[in-house]
Design an enzyme around this catalytic site. Structure first.
Site, PDB file in Angstrom:
ATOM      1  N   PRO A   2       6.157  34.217   1.021  1.00  0.00           N
ATOM      2  CG  PRO A   2       5.195  33.655   3.055  1.00  0.00           C
ATOM      3  CD  PRO A   2       6.426  33.497   2.252  1.00  0.00           C
ATOM      4  CD  GLU A   3       9.790  39.701   0.274  1.00  0.00           C
ATOM      5  OE1 GLU A   3       9.701  40.892  -0.042  1.00  0.00           O
ATOM      6  OE2 GLU A   3      10.841  39.043   0.165  1.00  0.00           O
ATOM      7  CE  LYS A  57       6.247  41.171   4.626  1.00  0.00           C
ATOM      8  NZ  LYS A  57       7.570  40.850   5.211  1.00  0.00           N
ATOM      9  NE  ARG A 109      11.752  27.350   8.143  1.00  0.00           N
ATOM     10  CZ  ARG A 109      12.594  28.387   8.161  1.00  0.00           C
ATOM     11  NH1 ARG A 109      12.837  29.043   7.060  1.00  0.00           N
ATOM     12  NH2 ARG A 109      13.186  28.723   9.264  1.00  0.00           N
ATOM     13  NE  ARG A 149      12.913  53.086  13.176  1.00  0.00           N
ATOM     14  CZ  ARG A 149      12.914  51.771  13.048  1.00  0.00           C
ATOM     15  NH1 ARG A 149      14.004  51.118  12.802  1.00  0.00           N
ATOM     16  NH2 ARG A 149      11.791  51.105  13.209  1.00  0.00           N
ATOM     17  NE  ARG A 249      15.997  37.172   7.249  1.00  0.00           N
ATOM     18  CZ  ARG A 249      14.754  37.441   6.885  1.00  0.00           C
ATOM     19  NH1 ARG A 249      14.084  38.384   7.479  1.00  0.00           N
ATOM     20  NH2 ARG A 249      14.174  36.767   5.929  1.00  0.00           N
TER      21      ARG A 249
END
Length: 260
Positions: A2-3, A57, A109, A149, A249
């Site tokens: 799921p993105e 999401k 999960r 950022r 990641r």
DNA sequence: TATGGCCTGTGG
DNA sequence: CCACAGGCCATA
């Protein structure tokens, strides 16, 4: 799964199968969900499901009485709709609707979460950035959100408060399309490169969305340009795709045609 | 910014 | 056996 595209596909699927029906019964099928699920869930019983919509999401199941069930799939969630009262493998929650239609939250999960927003309550203040498919999103806006950022652009794309809907796979894909090195500090990107990045995000998301109709369990991984292709030739320049770790990641990219 | 936790399954 | 997995949150 799921993105953004997978969540959008799941929401459309559930909406098509179940909207208009009345919720009769809810059961939590795993201790983790029993622990975290909303205690007041019974207030929703007897209400008709009006629609299922995606917000970032999240999925919002709006009921006629004004209650909203809010579902997040996290890593492995998905819907399965059946006409049989028989739990599919890895079903973690059961929503029984009128007409003998059953919606199952399937989630190996068990990381998915369900919340309840009762009628009249304000939406929780978890702010997210503009949706990745928001057609009004422009380079100036996104670049302004990058301004403070210094973190690598790949990690900033995963921050849902900066832009909503991008996950680990499509961040890598979008950066490949935009020819941007994932290690580039976000604030360093020029307006032109942010324009390219938005194009890359849209391209990636639209392609994945076009795979959603049939509700295949997995996204068409064979359509991906870099994700999970370590050691395979770049589709543009044949340089072997590299894999690095960013924020725990995996990031996949081409060292030659993705530049800082 | 980095780490661990949530959970279970799969593949090397 | 270990590494790793498409997400997110709490904590130091």
């Amino acid at each position: 799964m799921p993105e953004l595209p997978e969540v959008e596909g799941a929401a459309r699927y559930l909406n098509a199968q179940v909207a208009g029906r009345t919720l009769r019964r809810v059961a939590w099928l795993h201790p983790s969900l029993q622990r975290t699920a909303p205690p007041a869930i019974d207030t929703v019983i007897g209400q008709r499901l009006l629609r299922v919509a995606r917000v970032a999401k999240w999925q919002e199941l709006s009921f006629a009485g004004g209650d909203v069930l809010i579902v997040h799939f996290r890593m492995t969630g998905d819907w399965a709709v059946t006409t049989r009262d028989e739990a599919p493998r890895h079903a973690r929650a059961h929503f029984a609707f009128s007409g003998g239609v059953h919606a199952w939250l399937v989630d190996p999960r068990v990381l998915a979460r369900v919340q309840l927003r009762v009628a009249g309550a304000e939406p929780s203040p978890t702010r997210t950035g503009p949706d990745a498919l928001d057609p009004t999103l422009d380079a100036a806006t996104l670049r302004a959100r990058f301004a403070a950022r210094r973190a690598p652009i790949k990690q900033v794309l995963l921050d849902q408060t900066v832009i909503a809907g991008v996950g680990n796979i499509y961040a890598a894909e979008a950066l490949w399309h935009a020819r941007i090195d994932p290690r580039t500090p976000a604030q360093q990107l020029s307006a032109l490169r942010v324009t390219r990045l938005i194009e890359g995000i849209r391209w990636t998301m639209e392609l994945a969305l076009s795979d959603q109709g049939r509700h295949q369990y997995r996204t068409a991984m064979d359509r991906l340009a870099v994700y999970d292709r370590e050691g395979h030739p770049c589709l543009r320049c044949t340089t072997l795709i590299a894999r690095i770790s960013q924020g725990q990641r995996s990031t996949y990219f081409c060292r030659r045609c993705q530049r800082t």
